[in-house]
Structures are given as C-alpha cells and as structure tokens.
Design a protein around this motif. Structure first.
Motif, PDB file in Angstrom:
ATOM      1  N   GLY A 188       8.318   1.069 -14.501  1.00  0.00           N
ATOM      2  CA  GLY A 188       7.210   1.041 -14.968  1.00  0.00           C
ATOM      3  C   GLY A 188       6.466   1.926 -14.746  1.00  0.00           C
ATOM      4  N   PRO A 189       4.872   1.528 -14.386  1.00  0.00           N
ATOM      5  CA  PRO A 189       4.424   2.321 -14.041  1.00  0.00           C
ATOM      6  C   PRO A 189       3.761   2.677 -12.670  1.00  0.00           C
ATOM      7  CG  PRO A 189       2.702   1.056 -14.962  1.00  0.00           C
ATOM      8  CD  PRO A 189       4.359   0.622 -15.205  1.00  0.00           C
ATOM      9  N   TRP A 190       4.595   3.233 -11.467  1.00  0.00           N
ATOM     10  CA  TRP A 190       4.517   3.377 -10.835  1.00  0.00           C
ATOM     11  C   TRP A 190       3.141   4.566  -9.916  1.00  0.00           C
ATOM     12  CZ3 TRP A 190       7.792  -0.009  -7.713  1.00  0.00           C
ATOM     13  CH2 TRP A 190       8.642  -0.172  -8.518  1.00  0.00           C
ATOM     14  N   PRO A 191       2.653   3.758  -8.904  1.00  0.00           N
ATOM     15  CA  PRO A 191       1.646   4.916  -8.841  1.00  0.00           C
ATOM     16  C   PRO A 191       1.999   6.111  -8.283  1.00  0.00           C
ATOM     17  CG  PRO A 191       1.153   2.393  -7.604  1.00  0.00           C
ATOM     18  CD  PRO A 191       2.675   3.069  -8.360  1.00  0.00           C
ATOM     19  N   ASP A 192       1.192   7.327  -8.540  1.00  0.00           N
ATOM     20  CA  ASP A 192       2.081   8.241  -8.738  1.00  0.00           C
ATOM     21  C   ASP A 192       0.846   9.282  -7.949  1.00  0.00           C
ATOM     22  OD1 ASP A 192       0.418   9.108 -10.122  1.00  0.00           O
ATOM     23  OD2 ASP A 192       1.754   9.454 -11.917  1.00  0.00           O
ATOM     24  N   TRP A 193       1.277  10.876  -7.510  1.00  0.00           N
ATOM     25  CA  TRP A 193       0.748  11.739  -6.745  1.00  0.00           C
ATOM     26  C   TRP A 193      -0.649  11.568  -7.333  1.00  0.00           C
ATOM     27  CZ3 TRP A 193       1.013  12.850  -2.078  1.00  0.00           C
ATOM     28  CH2 TRP A 193       2.284  13.135  -1.316  1.00  0.00           C
ATOM     29  N   LYS A 194      -1.010  11.859  -9.058  1.00  0.00           N
ATOM     30  CA  LYS A 194      -2.165  12.031  -9.238  1.00  0.00           C
ATOM     31  C   LYS A 194      -2.886  10.552  -9.396  1.00  0.00           C
ATOM     32  CE  LYS A 194      -0.530  15.071 -12.955  1.00  0.00           C
ATOM     33  NZ  LYS A 194      -0.690  15.337 -14.490  1.00  0.00           N
ATOM     34  N   HIS A 195      -2.327   8.935  -9.432  1.00  0.00           N
ATOM     35  CA  HIS A 195      -3.195   8.475  -8.530  1.00  0.00           C
ATOM     36  C   HIS A 195      -3.799   8.409  -7.841  1.00  0.00           C
ATOM     37  CE1 HIS A 195      -0.657   6.347 -11.869  1.00  0.00           C
ATOM     38  NE2 HIS A 195      -1.900   6.186 -12.635  1.00  0.00           N
ATOM     39  N   PRO A 232      -6.391  16.529  -9.420  1.00  0.00           N
ATOM     40  CA  PRO A 232      -5.229  17.515  -9.131  1.00  0.00           C
ATOM     41  C   PRO A 232      -5.005  18.301 -10.080  1.00  0.00           C
ATOM     42  CG  PRO A 232      -4.688  15.391 -10.017  1.00  0.00           C
ATOM     43  CD  PRO A 232      -6.511  14.747  -9.303  1.00  0.00           C
ATOM     44  N   PRO A 233      -4.362  19.552 -10.117  1.00  0.00           N
ATOM     45  CA  PRO A 233      -3.742  19.744 -11.589  1.00  0.00           C
ATOM     46  C   PRO A 233      -3.198  19.507 -12.366  1.00  0.00           C
ATOM     47  CG  PRO A 233      -2.764  20.689  -9.126  1.00  0.00           C
ATOM     48  CD  PRO A 233      -3.784  19.694  -8.788  1.00  0.00           C
ATOM     49  N   PRO A 234      -2.827  19.861 -13.442  1.00  0.00           N
ATOM     50  CA  PRO A 234      -2.892  19.424 -14.555  1.00  0.00           C
ATOM     51  C   PRO A 234      -1.145  19.249 -14.083  1.00  0.00           C
ATOM     52  CG  PRO A 234      -3.930  20.879 -15.697  1.00  0.00           C
ATOM     53  CD  PRO A 234      -3.936  21.217 -13.978  1.00  0.00           C
ATOM     54  N   THR A 235      -0.629  19.800 -13.865  1.00  0.00           N
ATOM     55  CA  THR A 235       0.587  20.481 -13.711  1.00  0.00           C
ATOM     56  C   THR A 235       0.808  19.938 -11.685  1.00  0.00           C
ATOM     57  OG1 THR A 235       1.293  20.678 -15.427  1.00  0.00           O
ATOM     58  CG2 THR A 235       3.426  21.137 -14.339  1.00  0.00           C
ATOM     59  N   LEU A 236       1.721  18.550 -11.533  1.00  0.00           N
ATOM     60  CA  LEU A 236       1.616  19.125  -9.104  1.00  0.00           C
ATOM     61  C   LEU A 236       3.792  19.577  -9.580  1.00  0.00           C
ATOM     62  CD1 LEU A 236       0.485  15.783  -9.031  1.00  0.00           C
ATOM     63  CD2 LEU A 236      -0.405  18.215  -8.051  1.00  0.00           C
ATOM     64  N   LYS A 237       3.415  20.810  -9.497  1.00  0.00           N
ATOM     65  CA  LYS A 237       5.011  21.364  -8.803  1.00  0.00           C
ATOM     66  C   LYS A 237       5.945  20.076  -7.738  1.00  0.00           C
ATOM     67  CE  LYS A 237       4.334  25.403 -10.702  1.00  0.00           C
ATOM     68  NZ  LYS A 237       3.753  26.967 -10.304  1.00  0.00           N
ATOM     69  N   GLY A 238       6.898  20.445  -7.660  1.00  0.00           N
ATOM     70  CA  GLY A 238       7.454  19.861  -6.966  1.00  0.00           C
ATOM     71  C   GLY A 238       8.877  18.585  -7.648  1.00  0.00           C
ATOM     72  N   PRO A 239      10.295  19.120  -6.951  1.00  0.00           N
ATOM     73  CA  PRO A 239      11.140  18.290  -7.358  1.00  0.00           C
ATOM     74  C   PRO A 239      10.794  16.556  -8.164  1.00  0.00           C
ATOM     75  CG  PRO A 239      11.474  18.537  -5.160  1.00  0.00           C
ATOM     76  CD  PRO A 239      10.294  19.391  -5.549  1.00  0.00           C
ATOM     77  N   SER A 240      11.476  15.672  -9.009  1.00  0.00           N
ATOM     78  CA  SER A 240      11.428  14.280  -9.205  1.00  0.00           C
ATOM     79  C   SER A 240      12.869  13.922  -8.846  1.00  0.00           C
ATOM     80  CB  SER A 240      10.888  14.247 -11.055  1.00  0.00           C
ATOM     81  OG  SER A 240      10.052  14.720 -11.072  1.00  0.00           O
ATOM     82  N   ILE A 241      12.812  12.424  -8.094  1.00  0.00           N
ATOM     83  CA  ILE A 241      14.093  12.065  -7.924  1.00  0.00           C
ATOM     84  C   ILE A 241      14.244  10.809  -8.147  1.00  0.00           C
ATOM     85  CG2 ILE A 241      15.729  11.042  -6.105  1.00  0.00           C
ATOM     86  CD1 ILE A 241      12.889  14.136  -5.218  1.00  0.00           C
ATOM     87  N   ASN A 242      14.970   9.897  -9.000  1.00  0.00           N
ATOM     88  CA  ASN A 242      15.135   9.000  -9.710  1.00  0.00           C
ATOM     89  C   ASN A 242      15.014   7.832  -8.622  1.00  0.00           C
ATOM     90  OD1 ASN A 242      18.257   9.435  -9.215  1.00  0.00           O
ATOM     91  ND2 ASN A 242      18.215   8.500 -11.064  1.00  0.00           N
ATOM     92  N   ALA A 291       0.793  -1.219   0.041  1.00  0.00           N
ATOM     93  CA  ALA A 291       0.424   0.643  -0.007  1.00  0.00           C
ATOM     94  C   ALA A 291       0.831   1.182   0.330  1.00  0.00           C
ATOM     95  CB  ALA A 291      -0.959   0.104   1.391  1.00  0.00           C
ATOM     96  N   ILE A 292       0.367   2.749  -0.112  1.00  0.00           N
ATOM     97  CA  ILE A 292       0.871   4.077  -0.371  1.00  0.00           C
ATOM     98  C   ILE A 292       0.159   4.707   0.294  1.00  0.00           C
ATOM     99  CG2 ILE A 292       2.414   3.702  -2.568  1.00  0.00           C
ATOM    100  CD1 ILE A 292       0.541   4.646  -3.775  1.00  0.00           C
ATOM    101  N   PHE A 293       0.961   5.667   1.149  1.00  0.00           N
ATOM    102  CA  PHE A 293       0.159   6.936   1.899  1.00  0.00           C
ATOM    103  C   PHE A 293       1.337   7.725   1.954  1.00  0.00           C
ATOM    104  CE2 PHE A 293       1.340   3.182   5.054  1.00  0.00           C
ATOM    105  CZ  PHE A 293       2.641   3.861   5.738  1.00  0.00           C
ATOM    106  N   PRO A 294       1.052   8.879   1.773  1.00  0.00           N
ATOM    107  CA  PRO A 294       1.769   9.875   2.398  1.00  0.00           C
ATOM    108  C   PRO A 294       2.164  10.515   3.614  1.00  0.00           C
ATOM    109  CG  PRO A 294      -0.091  10.974   1.701  1.00  0.00           C
ATOM    110  CD  PRO A 294      -0.597   9.368   1.889  1.00  0.00           C
ATOM    111  N   VAL A 295       3.934  10.416   3.576  1.00  0.00           N
ATOM    112  CA  VAL A 295       4.248  10.293   4.555  1.00  0.00           C
ATOM    113  C   VAL A 295       5.698  11.888   4.482  1.00  0.00           C
ATOM    114  CG1 VAL A 295       5.133   7.884   5.375  1.00  0.00           C
ATOM    115  CG2 VAL A 295       6.675   9.669   3.861  1.00  0.00           C
ATOM    116  N   CYS A 296       6.031  12.338   6.054  1.00  0.00           N
ATOM    117  CA  CYS A 296       6.863  13.520   5.912  1.00  0.00           C
ATOM    118  C   CYS A 296       7.461  13.403   7.216  1.00  0.00           C
ATOM    119  CB  CYS A 296       6.063  14.513   6.399  1.00  0.00           C
ATOM    120  SG  CYS A 296       4.471  14.673   6.779  1.00  0.00           S
ATOM    121  N   ALA A 297       8.812  15.274   6.941  1.00  0.00           N
ATOM    122  CA  ALA A 297       9.455  14.646   8.599  1.00  0.00           C
ATOM    123  C   ALA A 297       8.591  15.396   9.294  1.00  0.00           C
ATOM    124  CB  ALA A 297      10.629  15.181   8.431  1.00  0.00           C
ATOM    125  N   PRO A 298       8.497  14.668  11.388  1.00  0.00           N
ATOM    126  CA  PRO A 298       7.860  14.649  11.550  1.00  0.00           C
ATOM    127  C   PRO A 298       7.567  16.703  12.118  1.00  0.00           C
ATOM    128  CG  PRO A 298       8.531  13.650  12.730  1.00  0.00           C
ATOM    129  CD  PRO A 298       9.262  14.035  11.077  1.00  0.00           C
TER     130      PRO A 298
END
Length: 308
Positions: free
Chosen positions: A203-210, A219-229, A168-175
């Motif tokens: 492959g087609p990883w689930p992303d923020w839009k999913h 979601p808006p057409p474009t979600l800003k923020g850095p992409s990390i590989n 499963a996936i869920f949002p995470v962040c710093a405390p």
C-alpha cells in the motif's frame, strides 16, 4: 452487460496476470500456479494482445508493470478477490464460532497478537485459533479469514475497517551517525544525510517525501538512497550506519530500548488509527473476531509509551 464474452479477457489470463504482477516475475508466478514459465508468458501475451496494450516491461529476470498494468492490477485484484469470497460463501465455507482465522502483517502479529493470544485462548479453550502472517497485502492472501490486521486503511471498497491502535513514524539511525551530525538536527539536516527508503509492497506507505512535507520541508523531486523491500532489513541497514530510516514507533521501540538505534528528536508524524482490523463486506461475520479485536485494542500500549 451484453456481449460480456467478447468484452472480457479470459479468466486464466487474468489469474496469470495477477500472479505475475504480485511476484514481478513470470517464473515465480508459474510456480504458484503450477504452470510452466512459457505458459504464463503466453497467457500474459494473449492478454496484452486482447487489450492492445503492453502490461509489463520485460527484464532479464523480473518484469515491471507499465502504467496500464498498474491500472489493470487494481481492478483485477479487487474483482478476483470479491469472486473468491463469494464462491466461498456459496460453497458453505464461511466462518463458524468454533474457529477464528486471523491474517496479520508480521509486525502487527508480533506487537499486538502475540501478547494476548494466550489470554484469548484461555477465555475460549475449545476455540481453534489460526493466525497467518505475511508481508504480502491481505488482498493477496488466498485463504479465508475472519479478520485481517495491518497498518493502513486500504481497500475500503472491500472491507469494513475498524481502528485498533495509533502509530507514528520518526527518523532513526545508528548512535554513531547521530553523534557525527553534531548539535541539533534540523529538518534541513535530514536532506544532507543518506536516506534509506522502504519499498515494501502492500500500500501507500508514508515515505520520506510525506514526512518532509509534514515537518515543513519541500523535498527535491528525487531523494537519493537505497530502497529496501523489507522493513526489518531497512532497520538493519540503519543499525549498520548506512543512513537514516523512518521507524514506526511501535515496531522500532525494541531496537531503541536496546541502544541499537536512536531517534532523531523533535520530529514526528502521527498516524492516528493506523493499525486497523479489516472485515470482508461479503463474508458472514464471526462475532468472536470482533471480541478478539476488542481485546487487541484494550491491551495495545498507549502510543505515548513509544514515541514520547
């Protein structure tokens, strides 16, 4: 099938194209193929001329596939992979019961294989077990393997796919970032936060839009923020307070338990049977591989232990 010689591109141009597509760089493709950068560039140009279309946009260092290049890559990788596996069978290099060769994503190897590899070796003390790990997709792996383990069900035309474990996936962040949001975090709050995006190949990883669609937000057409590989580096960025990341329940649990990351509550995208075993349809089956996968399935912790 007539006139194939005239219709098909030369094999060496396709091999060069596949390597360049995978690396997004002619120099790294040349190093892999033991050619010069100029030779790879020439082969790609020859292929483009033969197909009368541009396959890459050239940058100063890297190259970016065009839409035509993306279409060609899907067919080339599947076809070359099938040819390689067939050639292995004809050479008599197929599996045997004295060796088990496993290809695995790095995360899957750490979470599922590492805890039970010793028990399986004890069960078969004379068995030679080889585990290859990589962040590259298993279609790009250039060695023969009995079973491939990864997240997602892709390339079903080439592989028999057997479920191993849910995720499963869920949002995470710093405390501190979560504290700064104050109060209950809603779906709309997510859109006002800095978002970190995973751009890992495979492959087609689930992303923020999913994810946002799943929780009822358009979601808006474009979600800003850095992409990390790299998934691990993505979580490092999140730990440093750079934004929200999507964490896979099994792989992010250790960071949450250590207090380095926190989960945004009440938001979850289930991924049933997401971790799966892949067996080549063209390869002779190794029964020990099936037994190994059965052990992985038995020892995998239930998902509620990670995402409750």
């Amino acid at each position: 099938m007539a006139y194939l010689e005239k219709r098909l591109p030369p094999m060496n141009t396709l091999v060069a194209f596949e390597a360049a597509f995978r690396h997004r760089n002619f120099t790294r493709a040349a190093e892999e193929l033991h050619l010069t950068q100029a030779s790879v560039s020439r082969l790609i140009r020859q292929l483009e001329q033969g197909l009368n279309t541009r396959l890459f946009e050239r940058g100063r260092r890297d190259v970016t596939p065009t839409p035509a290049g993306e279409v060609l890559a899907e067919t080339v990788r599947r076809t070359l992979g099938d040819l390689a596996m067939t050639a292995d069978l004809l050479r008599g290099e197929s599996r045997n019961s004295e060796t088990l060769t496993v290809f695995s994503e790095l995360v899957v190897a750490s979470l599922l294989i590492a805890p039970c590899i010793g028990a399986f070796q004890h069960r078969y003390p004379d068995l030679t077990i080889r585990v290859f790990t990589s962040s590259e997709p298993l279609e790009a792996f250039d060695k023969d393997f009995d079973v491939g383990l990864r997240s997602g069900r892709w390339a079903e035309h080439s592989y028999l796919i057997e479920p191993v474990a849910d995720d499963a996936i869920f949002p995470v962040c710093a405390p501190k970032l979560l504290q700064g949001l104050g109060g209950e975090v809603t779906a709309e709050t997510i859109l006002s936060c800095p978002l970190l995006h995973l751009a890992q190949a495979g492959g087609p990883w689930p992303d923020w839009k999913h994810f946002l669609h799943h929780i009822g937000v358009s979601p808006p057409p474009t979600l800003k923020g850095p992409s990390i590989n790299s998934y691990d580096v993505l979580l490092d960025f999140a730990e440093n307070g750079e934004g929200l990341a999507l964490g896979w329940a099994r792989s992010v649990k250790a960071r949450i338990d250590a207090g380095r990351l926190v989960r945004i509550p009440n938001m979850l995208l289930p991924l049933p049977d997401h971790i799966a075993a892949h067996y080549s349809k063209r390869a002779r089956p190794n029964p020990i591989a099936r037994e190994f996968v059965a052990l992985l399935r038995e020892t995998a912790s239930p998902l509620d232990a990670f995402s409750g």
